[in-house]
Design a protein around this motif. Sequence first.
Motif, PDB file in Angstrom:
ATOM      1  N   GLY A   1       0.770  -1.230   0.000  1.00 52.44           N
ATOM      2  CA  GLY A   1       0.000   0.000   0.000  1.00 52.44           C
ATOM      3  C   GLY A   1       0.800   1.278   0.000  1.00 52.44           C
ATOM      4  N   PRO A   2       0.066   2.394   0.092  1.00 53.81           N
ATOM      5  CA  PRO A   2       0.650   3.726  -0.053  1.00 53.81           C
ATOM      6  C   PRO A   2       1.440   4.175   1.171  1.00 53.81           C
ATOM      7  N   CYS A   3       2.025   5.372   1.051  1.00 56.11           N
ATOM      8  CA  CYS A   3       2.756   5.962   2.174  1.00 56.11           C
ATOM      9  C   CYS A   3       1.796   6.349   3.291  1.00 56.11           C
ATOM     10  N   ASP A   4       2.278   6.199   4.505  1.00 57.61           N
ATOM     11  CA  ASP A   4       1.593   6.691   5.687  1.00 57.61           C
ATOM     12  C   ASP A   4       2.610   7.557   6.435  1.00 57.61           C
ATOM     13  N   SER A   5       2.339   7.891   7.679  1.00 51.58           N
ATOM     14  CA  SER A   5       3.261   8.762   8.413  1.00 51.58           C
ATOM     15  C   SER A   5       4.613   8.085   8.686  1.00 51.58           C
ATOM     16  N   GLU A   6       4.645   6.758   8.713  1.00 49.73           N
ATOM     17  CA  GLU A   6       5.912   6.029   8.880  1.00 49.73           C
ATOM     18  C   GLU A   6       6.675   5.949   7.562  1.00 49.73           C
ATOM     19  N   GLY A   7       5.974   5.718   6.484  1.00 50.46           N
ATOM     20  CA  GLY A   7       6.570   5.687   5.158  1.00 50.46           C
ATOM     21  C   GLY A   7       7.477   4.514   4.888  1.00 50.46           C
ATOM     22  N   TYR A   8       8.382   4.734   3.961  1.00 52.35           N
ATOM     23  CA  TYR A   8       9.327   3.715   3.508  1.00 52.35           C
ATOM     24  C   TYR A   8      10.730   4.297   3.528  1.00 52.35           C
ATOM     25  N   SER A   9      11.719   3.471   3.839  1.00 50.61           N
ATOM     26  CA  SER A   9      13.125   3.863   3.752  1.00 50.61           C
ATOM     27  C   SER A   9      13.746   3.088   2.602  1.00 50.61           C
ATOM     28  N   LEU A  10      14.216   3.824   1.615  1.00 45.12           N
ATOM     29  CA  LEU A  10      14.689   3.223   0.374  1.00 45.12           C
ATOM     30  C   LEU A  10      16.160   3.503   0.170  1.00 45.12           C
ATOM     31  N   ARG A  11      16.805   2.652  -0.595  1.00 40.70           N
ATOM     32  CA  ARG A  11      18.198   2.911  -0.944  1.00 40.70           C
ATOM     33  C   ARG A  11      18.387   2.640  -2.430  1.00 40.70           C
TER      34      ARG A  11
END
Length: 171
Positions: free
Chosen positions: A105-115
């Motif tokens: 699913g989409p971004c929330d307040s925690e989000g995603y950490s990408l590299r």
Amino acid sequence: MRRYIRTALTSMAVLATAAAGTGVAVTPAHAAADKYCAVIVSKERDADGYSKVLSERCSTVSAADAHQKSKAVGGAAMMADTLLLQEYEHANYDTAIYNFYGAYGPCDSEGYSLRNYVTVAGRVSSMRGYNNCTQAMLGDPAGNYVYHSLPNAYVGDLMNDNVLTVRIWRG
């Protein structure tokens, strides 16, 4: 408005250094000629604190072709992926080169950490967030960080062709 944060000793800098030291931020297992890549990530974090990569494939043809290949590798579970971030080789959203998709699913307040892989990090100049991904913190290999709102037509002189990590979230 963007805010610059320069520090060599933050938790994300330590993570980026650890990732580089373990060989995580290296060229992916694809031919050097592959220009477009698609990555499907999980909300779950890996040992280095980044969103787990479930599937990553590249293509010489297009970003859409790379996405289809990435979904095919992951099987049926990958069919529900959600576009999170599109990175572009040039300013003003010219030439999409690396796309991140969320399997859950989409971004929330925690989000995603990408590299990004090193070969991609040296090519990013602009980016667009999708599906509630409105904020980004970009990191370079030296430990510098910049906050941006998404979309961003130019990542700035400090980060241009130098985006190793990206944290995205709903702001």
